[in-house]
Each structure stands twice: as structure tokens, then as C-alpha cells.
Design a protein around this motif. Structure first.
Motif, PDB file in Angstrom:
ATOM      1  N   ASN A   8       0.822  -1.220  -0.014  1.00 59.53           N
ATOM      2  CA  ASN A   8      -0.046   0.125  -0.162  1.00 59.53           C
ATOM      3  C   ASN A   8       0.738   1.415  -0.110  1.00 59.53           C
ATOM      4  OD1 ASN A   8      -2.382  -1.578   0.081  1.00 59.53           O
ATOM      5  ND2 ASN A   8      -2.128  -1.712   2.529  1.00 59.53           N
ATOM      6  N   LYS A   9       0.248   2.243  -0.316  1.00 56.04           N
ATOM      7  CA  LYS A   9       0.844   3.487  -0.223  1.00 56.04           C
ATOM      8  C   LYS A   9       1.601   3.892   0.991  1.00 56.04           C
ATOM      9  CE  LYS A   9      -1.308   5.705  -4.391  1.00 56.04           C
ATOM     10  NZ  LYS A   9      -2.494   6.906  -4.616  1.00 56.04           N
ATOM     11  N   ARG A  10       2.672   4.476   1.046  1.00 60.92           N
ATOM     12  CA  ARG A  10       3.187   4.975   2.583  1.00 60.92           C
ATOM     13  C   ARG A  10       2.465   6.238   2.954  1.00 60.92           C
ATOM     14  NH1 ARG A  10       7.958   3.002   4.004  1.00 60.92           N
ATOM     15  NH2 ARG A  10       8.554   4.885   5.031  1.00 60.92           N
ATOM     16  N   GLN A  11       2.013   6.529   4.085  1.00 63.47           N
ATOM     17  CA  GLN A  11       1.205   7.364   4.812  1.00 63.47           C
ATOM     18  C   GLN A  11       2.059   8.842   4.830  1.00 63.47           C
ATOM     19  OE1 GLN A  11      -0.292   5.947   8.302  1.00 63.47           O
ATOM     20  NE2 GLN A  11      -2.011   4.563   7.139  1.00 63.47           N
ATOM     21  N   TYR A  12       3.288   8.408   5.010  1.00 65.09           N
ATOM     22  CA  TYR A  12       4.200   9.769   5.169  1.00 65.09           C
ATOM     23  C   TYR A  12       5.617   9.712   4.944  1.00 65.09           C
ATOM     24  CZ  TYR A  12       6.311  13.787   7.960  1.00 65.09           C
ATOM     25  OH  TYR A  12       6.776  14.730   8.227  1.00 65.09           O
ATOM     26  N   ASN A  13       6.086  10.588   4.031  1.00 67.38           N
ATOM     27  CA  ASN A  13       7.486  10.153   3.908  1.00 67.38           C
ATOM     28  C   ASN A  13       7.928  11.730   3.350  1.00 67.38           C
ATOM     29  OD1 ASN A  13       9.936   9.654   3.168  1.00 67.38           O
ATOM     30  ND2 ASN A  13       9.577   8.068   1.764  1.00 67.38           N
ATOM     31  N   PRO A  14       8.283  12.628   3.880  1.00 63.93           N
ATOM     32  CA  PRO A  14       8.765  13.842   3.678  1.00 63.93           C
ATOM     33  C   PRO A  14      10.267  13.878   3.309  1.00 63.93           C
ATOM     34  CG  PRO A  14       8.897  13.656   6.108  1.00 63.93           C
ATOM     35  CD  PRO A  14       8.306  12.318   5.582  1.00 63.93           C
ATOM     36  N   ASN A  15      10.935  12.693   3.193  1.00 66.21           N
ATOM     37  CA  ASN A  15      12.174  12.605   2.618  1.00 66.21           C
ATOM     38  C   ASN A  15      12.230  12.854   1.347  1.00 66.21           C
ATOM     39  OD1 ASN A  15      14.957  11.722   2.265  1.00 66.21           O
ATOM     40  ND2 ASN A  15      14.851   9.805   3.338  1.00 66.21           N
ATOM     41  N   PHE A  16      13.623  13.385   0.984  1.00 63.28           N
ATOM     42  CA  PHE A  16      13.728  13.889  -0.493  1.00 63.28           C
ATOM     43  C   PHE A  16      14.076  12.523  -1.158  1.00 63.28           C
ATOM     44  CE2 PHE A  16      18.124  13.013   0.831  1.00 63.28           C
ATOM     45  CZ  PHE A  16      18.728  13.086  -0.198  1.00 63.28           C
ATOM     46  N   THR A  17      14.405  11.276  -0.723  1.00 63.63           N
ATOM     47  CA  THR A  17      14.749  10.139  -1.287  1.00 63.63           C
ATOM     48  C   THR A  17      13.434   9.338  -1.547  1.00 63.63           C
ATOM     49  OG1 THR A  17      15.020   8.928   0.593  1.00 63.63           O
ATOM     50  CG2 THR A  17      16.825   9.966  -0.227  1.00 63.63           C
ATOM     51  N   SER A  18      12.038   9.962  -1.632  1.00 63.67           N
ATOM     52  CA  SER A  18      11.057   9.314  -1.378  1.00 63.67           C
ATOM     53  C   SER A  18      10.643   8.548  -2.775  1.00 63.67           C
ATOM     54  CB  SER A  18       9.760  10.240  -1.516  1.00 63.67           C
ATOM     55  OG  SER A  18       9.716  11.321  -2.405  1.00 63.67           O
ATOM     56  N   LEU A  52      15.344   9.769   7.550  1.00 56.71           N
ATOM     57  CA  LEU A  52      15.612  10.058   8.825  1.00 56.71           C
ATOM     58  C   LEU A  52      14.377   9.793   9.856  1.00 56.71           C
ATOM     59  CD1 LEU A  52      17.470  13.536   8.242  1.00 56.71           C
ATOM     60  CD2 LEU A  52      18.458  11.219   8.327  1.00 56.71           C
ATOM     61  N   PRO A  53      14.734   9.328  10.904  1.00 53.26           N
ATOM     62  CA  PRO A  53      13.742   9.339  12.009  1.00 53.26           C
ATOM     63  C   PRO A  53      12.788  10.420  12.030  1.00 53.26           C
ATOM     64  CG  PRO A  53      15.934   8.710  12.720  1.00 53.26           C
ATOM     65  CD  PRO A  53      16.160   9.377  11.554  1.00 53.26           C
ATOM     66  N   LEU A  54      11.364  10.187  12.136  1.00 52.83           N
ATOM     67  CA  LEU A  54      10.420  11.088  12.352  1.00 52.83           C
ATOM     68  C   LEU A  54      10.809  11.952  13.435  1.00 52.83           C
ATOM     69  CD1 LEU A  54       7.128   9.204  11.743  1.00 52.83           C
ATOM     70  CD2 LEU A  54       8.389  10.391  10.175  1.00 52.83           C
ATOM     71  N   ASN A  63      11.262  25.584   5.959  1.00 52.08           N
ATOM     72  CA  ASN A  63      11.586  26.179   4.861  1.00 52.08           C
ATOM     73  C   ASN A  63      13.089  25.659   4.128  1.00 52.08           C
ATOM     74  OD1 ASN A  63       9.748  27.916   5.153  1.00 52.08           O
ATOM     75  ND2 ASN A  63      10.754  29.277   6.746  1.00 52.08           N
ATOM     76  N   GLU A  64      13.791  24.871   4.765  1.00 49.66           N
ATOM     77  CA  GLU A  64      15.120  24.320   4.240  1.00 49.66           C
ATOM     78  C   GLU A  64      15.159  22.772   4.615  1.00 49.66           C
ATOM     79  OE1 GLU A  64      18.354  27.557   4.193  1.00 49.66           O
ATOM     80  OE2 GLU A  64      17.558  27.117   6.283  1.00 49.66           O
ATOM     81  N   LYS A  65      13.967  22.226   4.576  1.00 48.78           N
ATOM     82  CA  LYS A  65      13.924  20.835   4.885  1.00 48.78           C
ATOM     83  C   LYS A  65      14.819  19.902   4.114  1.00 48.78           C
ATOM     84  CE  LYS A  65      10.187  19.130   6.739  1.00 48.78           C
ATOM     85  NZ  LYS A  65      10.774  18.734   8.076  1.00 48.78           N
ATOM     86  N   HIS A  66      14.559  20.164   2.682  1.00 46.27           N
ATOM     87  CA  HIS A  66      15.183  19.144   1.814  1.00 46.27           C
ATOM     88  C   HIS A  66      16.888  19.522   1.880  1.00 46.27           C
ATOM     89  CE1 HIS A  66      11.689  17.562   0.381  1.00 46.27           C
ATOM     90  NE2 HIS A  66      11.386  18.249  -0.645  1.00 46.27           N
ATOM     91  N   LYS A  67      16.995  20.693   1.879  1.00 45.57           N
ATOM     92  CA  LYS A  67      18.748  21.007   1.838  1.00 45.57           C
ATOM     93  C   LYS A  67      19.171  20.299   3.144  1.00 45.57           C
ATOM     94  CE  LYS A  67      21.743  25.017   2.490  1.00 45.57           C
ATOM     95  NZ  LYS A  67      21.673  26.497   2.441  1.00 45.57           N
ATOM     96  N   ILE A  68      18.402  20.529   4.275  1.00 47.80           N
ATOM     97  CA  ILE A  68      19.045  20.314   5.520  1.00 47.80           C
ATOM     98  C   ILE A  68      19.242  18.643   5.593  1.00 47.80           C
ATOM     99  CG2 ILE A  68      18.737  20.120   8.163  1.00 47.80           C
ATOM    100  CD1 ILE A  68      17.507  22.916   7.883  1.00 47.80           C
ATOM    101  N   ILE A  69      18.056  17.922   5.228  1.00 44.77           N
ATOM    102  CA  ILE A  69      18.251  16.474   5.100  1.00 44.77           C
ATOM    103  C   ILE A  69      19.429  16.122   4.453  1.00 44.77           C
ATOM    104  CG2 ILE A  69      17.044  14.479   4.247  1.00 44.77           C
ATOM    105  CD1 ILE A  69      14.194  15.851   4.950  1.00 44.77           C
TER     106      ILE A  69
END
Length: 308
Positions: A8-18, A52-54, A63-69
């Protein structure tokens, strides 16, 4: 490349490697070659899959989530390389990065502890990350197999090694929601390591309950298995786990290692998988504690898992 199984689809994945994480978590890929193709298709991800861990992601500036990850992945890999020669230097380096991006508060610090992995063929180093008021993590640094002959390399990476184990871990994360299976956060194939929850063994654990040869009922055996391993009646029945047999009004227990094998085998078989390493390697699971401190058995190694 053939898609074997879908989840099934993942419910939450803010990671840039999604993108790559989604593919590995939804689909079973049998060989290292197939998994490498997926990473090659997403070369901009620098060999990283997972997230990364939630608890970390929630603290990163939106504002800089992808860059910082991206920075944290790079700097984390550097700290693991430093740990090969100096745990103190690696610890200071990692804490500075996590303080800078407010993953850790000023009062919090991680301590990096090296775990003895000398008996493992596929693990070069193992590190425990633990701190005050923080979640704990385990870093598995994979052994470098590049010096093996092509035929030996193919044999050794058929169901083990960084590509296969990271892919299996992410697939199990998504497909199987079971508290007896360790959760993996992310893997870095370029730098050769994987980060998971730290499954802490119960210190000097000796069960007060001895699994007997026979019981008055199956439920009485399950009650003892719960006290020893955290297996509940609901879990045993959900996966139709054979724990023994009834004979002349008594219920006879299977050996404990067979019960453990049956539990995980039944879960994996439900998804068309089999663990060829589980029965002969008890180091693949650990008795830890649940939230209340009660014994809880967890599968911690995904090498040896392949399709039926």
C-alpha cells in the motif's frame, strides 16, 4: 525488471529520497543486480533510501527541509567514517551537526559505542547511538566484498549485503506491521551502512518461566510464551503459528527455537518470502523490552530473506 509484490501507499514520507524509497518499500526485488538498477535510476539520491527518524524530521526547519536533510545524510556518513578510527572524534562531529540543526537540544548529546561484530561475515562495524532524552539507534556498517571473485561475490550477495539487506528492510517496514520486527530508518549504499532502531537486549535476561514439555491447554503454553517472548494469543492466532500439538487431552510444546522460527516464517510466507538464515542463526533475533519493560522478542537481521 519484473515487479513481484506490491504494498500500500506510504502514509508519510517527507524525505527527499521518496522516489527510490517508494519503489523499494512497495516492491520485492530478488537480486542485487535488480536493486542496483533502481539506485542507478535515481543516481541523484547518492545511494540513499529510506528516511531520517520522524523525531528528527519534525525538528528540521520546514523552509529548508530538503537542503538540511541532504546535509545531515552527508555529515552522518562522515561521522561513521571517523568512528572507524576514533569514537571520540566521531561523537563530537555528529553531536555538533545535530546541535547545529536542532535535532538535539543543547542539553542532549549522543554517545557512539562500538559493538563487537567480529563474528559477522557481512558486518564490518556496528555502532550504538544512545543519548540522554533521545531515541537510540544502531548503525550497521557493511563489510566490503569487492575483493571477492565474481562468482563468490554473486553467491555472497544473493540474499545478504548492503543492497539486498537495505531493500529487504524497507520492504518489510512497509509491508509488515509487526512489533516483533525491527524498524529500519535509512540505508546509504554509497557509504555502506544502514541505520535502524536500537533493539536493546534485556540486561542479563534469564526468564523466570521455563517452557514445559506439556500443558493442560494451548492457551496455557501461549501464556508462558507471552511471559518469555511477548507473543500474544492474538498474534499466534493471526499468523496461524504452530506452537505444539494436542495428544490425549494434553498440549505438547514444540522446542522454543522452532516456535520462534514458525512465528517469523508464517509472517514472511504470507508475503511470499522465506528466511533461510533464521533457524540456524539465533543471533538474528534479540529479547528486548516493550514500553512496560516486559520481554519482547524482535527480529533484527534481514540477511537471508528471499522469495519462496
Amino acid at each position: 525488471m519484473t515487479k513481484i509484490l506490491e504494498g500500500n501507499k506510504r502514509q508519510y514520507n517527507p524525505n527527499f529520497t521518496s522516489g527510490i524509497t517508494r519503489k523499494l518499500s512497495r516492491n520485492y526485488y530478488h537480486s542485487e543486480q535488480d536493486i542496483v538498477k533502481i539506485f542507478d535510476m535515481h543516481s541523484q539520491k547518492n545511494g540513499i533510501a529510506g528516511q531520517l527518524p520522524l523525531s528528527w524530521l519534525k525538528k528540521i526547519d520546514t523552509n529548508e527541509k530538503h537542503k538540511i536533510i541532504n546535509i545531515i545524510y552527508i555529515e552522518f556518513a562522515k561521522s561513521i567514517k571517523l568512528a572507524q578510527n576514533s569514537l571520540k572524534t566521531a561523537t563530537e562531529y555528529l553531536n555538533n551537526i545535530l546541535h547545529k540543526y536542532k535535532i538535539l537540544s543543547p542539553e542532549q548529546n549522543f554517545n557512539i559505542i562500538k559493538k563487537d561484530t567480529s563474528g559477522s561475515v557481512y558486518t564490518a562495524n556496528g555502532y550504538i547511538l544512545s543519548g540522554n532524552g533521545t531515541d537510540s539507534f544502531f548503525v550497521k556498517e557493511f563489510a566490503d566484498l569487492s575483493d571477492k571473485s565474481p562468482r563468490m561475490y554473486e553467491i555472497m550477495t544473493e540474499s545478504n549485503g548492503k543492497f539486498v539487506e537495505i531493500a529487504r528492510a524497507l520492504y518489510l517496514n512497509n509491508r509488515i506491521k509487526d512489533r516483533h520486527i525491527m524498524h529500519t530508518h535509512w540505508g546509504d549504499t554509497k557509504n555502506g551502512y544502514m541505520v535502524s532502531e536500537y533493539v536493546k537486549p534485556l540486561k542479563d535476561y534469564t526468564s523466570p518461566i521455563e517452557i514445559k514439555e506439556k500443558y493442560n491447554s494451548e492457551e496455557a503454553l501461549i501464556d508462558d510464551l507471552n511471559k518469555n517472548y511477548g507473543f500474544t494469543s492474538k498474534e499466534i492466532k493471526k499468523y496461524k503459528v504452530q506452537i505444539g500439538y494436542e495428544y490425549q487431552g494434553q498440549f505438547y510444546s514444540y522446542p522454543e527455537d522452532r516456535i520462534i522460527y514458525n512465528y517469523f516464517s508464517n509472517i514472511l510466507e504470507k508475503y511470499g518470502l522465506k528466511d533461510y538464515d533464521l533457524y540456524c542463526n539465533p543471533d538474528n533475533y534479540i529479547i528486548t523490552g516493550d514500553e512496560k519493560g516486559n520481554p519482547l522478542l524482535k527480529l533484527i537481521d534481514f540477511g537471508g530473506i528471499t522469495r519462496l
